[in-house]
Motif scaffolding. Structure first.
Motif, PDB file in Angstrom:
ATOM      1  N   GLN A  79     -16.958  -1.797  27.950  1.00 19.44           N
ATOM      2  CA  GLN A  79     -15.967  -1.499  26.922  1.00 19.44           C
ATOM      3  C   GLN A  79     -16.632  -0.895  25.689  1.00 19.44           C
ATOM      4  O   GLN A  79     -16.056  -0.038  25.011  1.00 19.44           O
ATOM      5  CB  GLN A  79     -15.208  -2.783  26.549  1.00 19.44           C
ATOM      6  N   ALA A  80     -17.863  -1.361  25.405  1.00 13.71           N
ATOM      7  CA  ALA A  80     -18.606  -0.853  24.242  1.00 13.71           C
ATOM      8  C   ALA A  80     -19.356   0.435  24.562  1.00 13.71           C
ATOM      9  O   ALA A  80     -20.041   0.992  23.684  1.00 13.71           O
ATOM     10  CB  ALA A  80     -19.592  -1.915  23.756  1.00 13.71           C
ATOM     11  N   ALA A 103     -17.502  -6.434  28.850  1.00 12.38           N
ATOM     12  CA  ALA A 103     -17.634  -6.210  27.404  1.00 12.38           C
ATOM     13  C   ALA A 103     -18.591  -5.054  27.123  1.00 12.38           C
ATOM     14  O   ALA A 103     -18.332  -4.209  26.255  1.00 12.38           O
ATOM     15  CB  ALA A 103     -18.129  -7.483  26.725  1.00 12.38           C
ATOM     16  N   SER A 124     -26.994  -5.777  15.642  1.00  7.09           N
ATOM     17  CA  SER A 124     -26.964  -6.688  16.792  1.00  7.09           C
ATOM     18  C   SER A 124     -28.276  -6.635  17.562  1.00  7.09           C
ATOM     19  O   SER A 124     -28.813  -7.661  17.979  1.00  7.09           O
ATOM     20  CB  SER A 124     -25.808  -6.339  17.729  1.00  7.09           C
ATOM     21  N   ASN A 146     -15.390  -5.982  21.465  1.00  7.62           N
ATOM     22  CA  ASN A 146     -14.255  -6.077  20.536  1.00  7.62           C
ATOM     23  C   ASN A 146     -12.940  -6.408  21.257  1.00  7.62           C
ATOM     24  O   ASN A 146     -11.887  -5.818  20.966  1.00  7.62           O
ATOM     25  CB  ASN A 146     -14.094  -4.774  19.740  1.00  7.62           C
ATOM     26  N   MET A 147     -13.018  -7.339  22.206  1.00 10.80           N
ATOM     27  CA  MET A 147     -11.834  -7.801  22.924  1.00 10.80           C
ATOM     28  C   MET A 147     -11.743  -9.319  22.740  1.00 10.80           C
ATOM     29  O   MET A 147     -12.515 -10.072  23.329  1.00 10.80           O
ATOM     30  CB  MET A 147     -11.921  -7.446  24.410  1.00 10.80           C
ATOM     31  N   LYS A 148     -10.811  -9.732  21.902  1.00 10.81           N
ATOM     32  CA  LYS A 148     -10.733 -11.138  21.510  1.00 10.81           C
ATOM     33  C   LYS A 148     -10.476 -12.069  22.695  1.00 10.81           C
ATOM     34  O   LYS A 148     -11.078 -13.141  22.794  1.00 10.81           O
ATOM     35  CB  LYS A 148      -9.639 -11.322  20.454  1.00 10.81           C
ATOM     36  N   SER A 192     -19.575  -9.873  22.270  1.00  6.37           N
ATOM     37  CA  SER A 192     -18.838  -9.533  21.046  1.00  6.37           C
ATOM     38  C   SER A 192     -18.716  -8.031  20.848  1.00  6.37           C
ATOM     39  O   SER A 192     -17.801  -7.567  20.163  1.00  6.37           O
ATOM     40  CB  SER A 192     -19.522 -10.160  19.820  1.00  6.37           C
ATOM     41  N   ALA A 193     -19.642  -7.282  21.466  1.00  8.46           N
ATOM     42  CA  ALA A 193     -19.666  -5.825  21.259  1.00  8.46           C
ATOM     43  C   ALA A 193     -18.439  -5.133  21.841  1.00  8.46           C
ATOM     44  O   ALA A 193     -18.084  -4.028  21.436  1.00  8.46           O
ATOM     45  CB  ALA A 193     -20.934  -5.230  21.879  1.00  8.46           C
TER      46      ALA A 193
END
Length: 238
Positions: free
Chosen positions: A96-97, A93, A105, A144-146, A141-142
């Motif tokens: 990805q961010a 995650a 945050s 953004n991959m559900k 959460s950062a």
């Protein structure tokens, strides 16, 4: 009793038992007797059974046929897998961010870090678990991959069990010495390790933050496995 009322009661019972387990009032292998809990909480046994199912899902109790429920802690194999998976999901995650978390945050995580510091001073493990969960949720959460978030959340109920396993592993047993069990390794301070991670995130130091996460999760799981394996071997040679 209506289903809604039963659910509320079961959650209250689960909260009570969870607090006792995580704060050490109920230790590993302690038997939990439904009738005793029901009497203590002044409820029927139905909500107690539901509460125990919740705690079994969280890895805090184990149900055995004809034996009932006992307080458990994770096996070294389970601990290794959970630490490995949770750590790598957060690293994915974060990558990805691009190592960048929103300022909101980071501010929120600082408040959770302060909560960890209070929990550590007060020796309130349950509050530490709660602050830790919220702190790491900001990271996962950062990305953004559900689907990744859902995978991480599937491990979240085990967070309390993970803390208990760490504490249990690094507590010396009778007849043990730190040198023979831990070697040169010394347990990291939970608050300080999260403080360092937040510093890396605020500085947008992606690789530094990844290293912190790897140390916090993956290496911890590996050390638990090595320490428990060493314990087993020493026990077999006695």
């Amino acid at each position: 009793m209506k289903n809604g009322e039963k659910k509320i009661l079961s959650e209250k019972v689960a909260d009570m038992l969870r607090t006792k387990i995580i704060n050490g009032e109920l230790q590993a292998d302690s038997r939990i007797i439904e009738s005793d809990v029901a009497k203590c909480m002044e409820v029927s046994r139905g909500p107690v059974r539901e509460a125990l199912k919740i705690l079994e899902f969280e890895g805090l109790v184990t149900y055995e046929s004809n034996k009932g429920c006992r307080v458990t802690n994770l096996s070294m194999e389970d601990a290794y897998e959970i630490f490995f998976l949770r750590g790598n999901l957060e690293i994915m995650a974060l990558r990805q961010a691009g190592g960048r978390l929103p300022d909101t945050s980071l501010l929120t995580m600082r408040s959770y870090l302060e909560g960890m510091e209070r929990a550590q001073k007060d020796k309130n493990l349950l509050y530490m678990v709660q602050m830790d969960e919220l702190f790491h949720r900001e990271i996962v959460s950062a990305g953004n991959m559900k689907r990744l978030v859902r995978m991480w959340e599937s491990l979240s109920p085990l967070n309390g069990a993970m803390f208990l396993k760490v504490n249990d592993t690094f507590e010396l047993r009778e007849g043990e010495t730190a040198e023979e069990i831990f070697g040169n390794y010394r347990r990291r301070d939970n608050y300080e390790s999260h403080k360092l991670l937040l510093e890396k995130l605020c500085g947008i130091d992606l690789e530094g933050a990844v290293l912190c996460l790897r140390n916090h999760y993956v290496q911890t799981g590996e050390r638990i496995y090595k320490i428990e394996s060493r314990r087993r071997l020493l026990k077999e040679t006695l």
